[in-house]
Scaffold this motif. Structure first.
Motif, mmCIF file in Angstrom:
data_model
loop_
_atom_site.group_PDB
_atom_site.id
_atom_site.type_symbol
_atom_site.label_atom_id
_atom_site.label_comp_id
_atom_site.label_asym_id
_atom_site.label_seq_id
_atom_site.Cartn_x
_atom_site.Cartn_y
_atom_site.Cartn_z
ATOM 1 N N UNK A 100 30.261 28.100 6.601
ATOM 2 C CA UNK A 100 30.112 27.341 5.353
ATOM 3 C C UNK A 100 31.245 26.319 5.182
ATOM 4 N N UNK A 101 31.560 25.617 6.281
ATOM 5 C CA UNK A 101 32.669 24.660 6.266
ATOM 6 C C UNK A 101 32.203 23.217 6.399
ATOM 7 N N UNK A 102 31.182 22.956 7.194
ATOM 8 C CA UNK A 102 30.721 21.591 7.451
ATOM 9 C C UNK A 102 29.962 21.054 6.238
ATOM 10 N N UNK A 103 30.500 20.026 5.602
ATOM 11 C CA UNK A 103 29.981 19.551 4.325
ATOM 12 C C UNK A 103 28.504 19.161 4.365
ATOM 13 N N UNK A 104 28.093 18.546 5.472
ATOM 14 C CA UNK A 104 26.705 18.094 5.547
ATOM 15 C C UNK A 104 25.717 19.251 5.676
ATOM 16 N N UNK A 105 26.218 20.430 5.964
ATOM 17 C CA UNK A 105 25.332 21.578 6.185
ATOM 18 C C UNK A 105 25.460 22.635 5.099
ATOM 19 N N UNK A 106 26.115 22.300 3.985
ATOM 20 C CA UNK A 106 26.252 23.270 2.895
ATOM 21 C C UNK A 106 25.855 22.643 1.566
ATOM 22 N N UNK A 107 25.625 23.510 0.606
ATOM 23 C CA UNK A 107 25.394 23.083 -0.777
ATOM 24 C C UNK A 107 26.040 24.118 -1.689
ATOM 25 N N UNK A 145 32.342 12.739 23.744
ATOM 26 C CA UNK A 145 32.382 14.134 23.308
ATOM 27 C C UNK A 145 32.552 14.230 21.791
ATOM 28 N N UNK A 146 33.435 13.394 21.249
ATOM 29 C CA UNK A 146 33.675 13.408 19.809
ATOM 30 C C UNK A 146 32.420 13.006 19.044
ATOM 31 N N UNK A 147 31.710 12.006 19.524
ATOM 32 C CA UNK A 147 30.462 11.583 18.874
ATOM 33 C C UNK A 147 29.455 12.723 18.834
ATOM 34 N N UNK A 148 29.356 13.466 19.931
ATOM 35 C CA UNK A 148 28.422 14.601 19.978
ATOM 36 C C UNK A 148 28.828 15.663 18.964
ATOM 37 N N UNK A 149 30.111 15.987 18.916
ATOM 38 C CA UNK A 149 30.582 17.007 17.971
ATOM 39 C C UNK A 149 30.353 16.582 16.529
ATOM 40 N N UNK A 150 30.556 15.311 16.245
ATOM 41 C CA UNK A 150 30.328 14.828 14.883
ATOM 42 C C UNK A 150 28.852 14.930 14.509
ATOM 43 N N UNK A 151 27.959 14.645 15.472
ATOM 44 C CA UNK A 151 26.527 14.814 15.213
ATOM 45 C C UNK A 151 26.195 16.274 14.923
ATOM 46 N N UNK A 152 26.782 17.166 15.704
ATOM 47 C CA UNK A 152 26.484 18.588 15.524
ATOM 48 C C UNK A 152 26.949 19.077 14.155
ATOM 49 N N UNK A 153 28.149 18.659 13.739
ATOM 50 C CA UNK A 153 28.660 19.113 12.437
ATOM 51 C C UNK A 153 27.888 18.509 11.270
ATOM 52 N N UNK A 154 27.113 17.463 11.533
ATOM 53 C CA UNK A 154 26.290 16.851 10.488
ATOM 54 C C UNK A 154 24.836 17.329 10.548
ATOM 55 N N UNK A 155 24.568 18.269 11.474
ATOM 56 C CA UNK A 155 23.221 18.825 11.569
ATOM 57 C C UNK A 155 22.260 17.974 12.371
ATOM 58 N N UNK A 156 22.781 17.047 13.163
ATOM 59 C CA UNK A 156 21.922 16.168 13.941
ATOM 60 C C UNK A 156 22.056 16.422 15.447
ATOM 61 N N UNK A 157 22.559 17.617 15.798
ATOM 62 C CA UNK A 157 22.739 17.953 17.197
ATOM 63 C C UNK A 157 21.428 18.247 17.906
ATOM 64 N N UNK A 158 21.467 18.166 19.227
ATOM 65 C CA UNK A 158 20.286 18.435 20.051
ATOM 66 C C UNK A 158 20.610 19.582 21.009
#
Length: 641
Positions: A559-566, A493-506
């Motif tokens: 605008x919190x997840x670092x991989x998804x903001x600039x 579950x944690x691996x999935x959540x980490x993927x989602x917060x990095x923009x790599x979710x499915x």
């Protein structure tokens, strides 16, 4: 009646009480200054304030007493100071920073100026200054366990005795264990450690279980992030716990008790150890307590910080020298616990209610709260709330009342988004759930749980996917690993959540999270595993659109997840002569373009937020955008202009 000579017990206690009251009266015969120096106060500079006040009194040659006390619950206002001065109302001062304490003492005790500009409130009703009860917080608060916290010296047993302490133990010695149990059962007291099991039933089970030796244990292994209720009681009024534990032992038929306490709470360990020692010296612990037939001793056991040891069978394993791993139940500890003997395990707060119930009666306790959840609850308000700290309110108080009236709402003018309640295994409830009453059953129905009383308030800037990931990361790391579903299921579950917060979710990740959560709940032995999916399930229930935005758009709405903001500097708001952002950037990612407008090199930017913090508020030129590719689109639009 019990088998004790009540006259002997009463006489021994009255002698202790009379000496304590005489000492208490002498203490209040001259100006008295209390400085809150529990852990929260110390972190805010209370020890420096203590020395400052002592130095000022010595300098002015004033005859006044300064005491180091515990926490009143107003942690947001630390350092806190209370002054008793005859002829004036007793006043509590907050935010007493360096230099302010000396000024208040000097002006108040030499010139009669109480320094109202520094006051939080008066302690008792008067015609001069409002009390805490005159503010919204005071309308809802009903202090029982916290009644003396911050007003007595936790290191002096006479202060506890003078304010009514140990009178419930005397009452328990003068009655039968069965009558004690019936009183606690009639009160409806439920365990405040999270499970909410009826306290009196647990005691009765232990008493009726066969065994040549029985034990009582206080579970003070407070491990929830954002929770500090137990620590505050231990640091501010340790004798209340000791008295409650002794009454529990008398009821259950135990002669040996333990306080299982976190080693990470050094001040609490110190205060409890001293309280046990002084209680023994006064004859309130040990052999033939107050001349009765009751023998009871307490020993401290310091835990090593494993969150799973908050579960009672894991706690027992830890005390026996085994790895802190939960065991199958039944048998329950009340039947076969520590070293296979009948054992009562209660939380700090649960035991701290007991002296009041014995003294004031079951009906009095039931006059607060609800039919199924009587009494009060102590909550640690943390996160994005204005007034962080501890609040003791009746069960049935709503989340809205607790957060917005007691806690004074959301900090920095932000909007409320959610409240995470019940510890790391609790649930996140949205704004529409704010009118939920605080009790065991209502919170569970809403998708959260009472837990031990930790409450983290979240605002509009908090990403609920990241919040779920944060709490699941905690419980996954704290899993003992015994159960396959907990060990591997939470990791997946944690691996999935980490993927989602990095923009790599499915898209299929949401269904997978739901399925895994169900399996982890069903296949875990203890409540750590059974409740670990709660933050994920509750955020999926109430904030599903945020998961979908992360997965389908690569966008973090908060605008919190670092991989998804600039970070981007708005050209029309940037002041050319200002270099605040340039100087703040640790990686030199900001430079001047040909128009002397500040530009961020996106490849070098580490998204540390320094430029946004440094940008003067009158400009507000630095913003966050999501998804990151929007920066390029904004630059193209600017080029067209």
């Amino acid at each position: 009646m019990g088998n004790n000579n009540t006259a002997v017990v009463s006489a021994a206690f009255e002698q202790l009480k009379a000496a304590a009251q005489q000492k208490w009266e002498q203490l209040h015969s001259k100006p008295l200054i209390l400085v809150g120096a529990a852990t929260c106060g110390r972190a805010a500079g209370a020890l420096s304030l203590l020395e400052e006040v002592k130095t000022e009194l010595q300098k002015l040659q004033l005859d006044a007493t300064v005491l180091e006390v515990g926490c009143m619950g107003h942690c947001y206002a630390e350092p806190v100071m209370v002054i008793y001065n005859e002829g004036f109302p007793t006043i509590c001062y907050g935010y007493v920073k360096e230099g302010v304490g000396a000024r208040i003492v000097r002006d108040y005790l030499t010139e009669g100026d109480p320094g109202i500009e520094f006051a939080l409130a008066a302690i008792e009703p008067n015609d001069f200054f409002p009390t805490f009860q005159d503010f919204p917080r005071g309308v809802y608060e009903n202090k029982i366990v916290m009644e003396q916290c911050g007003f007595i010296d936790p290191r002096d047993i006479d202060h506890y005795l003078a304010t009514g302490g140990y009178s419930a133990l005397v009452k328990a010695l003068e009655t039968t264990p069965e009558e004690i149990i019936e009183t606690v059962k009639a009160s409806g007291l439920r365990g405040r450690g999270g499970a909410g099991f009826p306290t009196g039933v647990k005691w009765e089970t232990c008493r009726n279980s066969a065994g040549d030796q029985k034990y009582v244990i206080c579970n003070a292994d407070e491990g929830d992030p954002g929770a500090f209720m137990d620590r505050t009681i231990l640091e501010s009024n340790p004798h209340l716990l000791i008295e409650g534990l002794a009454i529990a032992a008398r009821a259950a038929g135990a002669e040996k008790g333990y306080v299982y306490i976190r080693a990470e709470y050094p001040l609490a360990v110190e205060r409890v150890a001293l309280a046990v020692q002084t209680a023994k010296e006064k004859g309130l612990l040990g052999k033939s307590i107050l001349g009765s037939d009751f023998n009871f001793d307490i020993e401290l056991f310091q835990g090593s910080g494993a969150f799973v040891c908050g579960e009672e069978t894991a706690l027992i394993a830890s005390m026996e020298g085994q790895p802190g791993i939960p065991r199958h139940r039944p048998p329950f500890p009340a039947i076969s616990g520590l070293w296979g003997k009948p054992t009562v395990i209660n939380n700090v707060k649960s035991l701290s209610y007991v002296p009041y119930i014995i003294n004031r009666g079951a009906e009095w306790f039931r006059s607060n709260g609800t039919e199924k959840s009587p009494g009060t609850a102590i909550f640690a308000l943390a996160g994005k709330v204005v007034n962080t700290g501890l609040a003791e309110v009746p069960m049935s108080t709503t989340l809205r009342e607790l957060i917005f009236d007691v806690g004074s709402g959301i900090a920095n003018g932000k909007n409320f988004k959610a409240v995470q309640i019940g510890g790391p295994s609790g649930g996140c409830l949205p704004e529409e759930a704010l009118d939920t009453p605080i009790d065991f059953d209502s919170l569970t129905k809403a998708g959260a749980m009472m837990g031990s009383g930790g409450m983290v308030v979240l605002d509009e800037n908090d990403c609920m996917v990241e919040i779920a990931r944060f709490f699941l990361d905690f419980t996954q790391k704290e899993s003992c690993g015994k159960c396959t579903f907990c060990r591997l299921g939470t990791k997946h579950m944690l691996d999935i959540l980490e993927r989602i917060t990095k923009g790599r979710g499915k898209p299929e990740d949401i269904d997978m999270l739901m399925e895994l959560a169900s399996k982890v709940r069903e296949g875990s032995l203890c409540n750590l595993g059974k409740t670990a999916p709660n933050p994920v399930l509750s955020t999926l229930k109430y904030f599903r659109e945020e998961y979908e935005a992360h997965i389908n758009e690569g966008r973090c709405p908060s605008l919190m997840c670092k991989d998804l903001i600039a970070y981007y500097i708005l050209p029309d708001k940037c002041e050319r002569s200002c270099d605040a952002c340039v100087g703040s950037c640790p990686v030199e990612a900001i430079y001047d373009n040909e128009d002397r407008i500040k530009v961020i090199n996106q490849e070098k930017c580490v998204k540390c937020d320094s430029c946004m913090v440094a940008c003067p508020p009158q400009y507000k030129a630095v913003i966050k955008v999501s998804p990151p590719y929007k920066v390029a689109e904004m630059e193209q639009e600017r080029g067209k202009k």
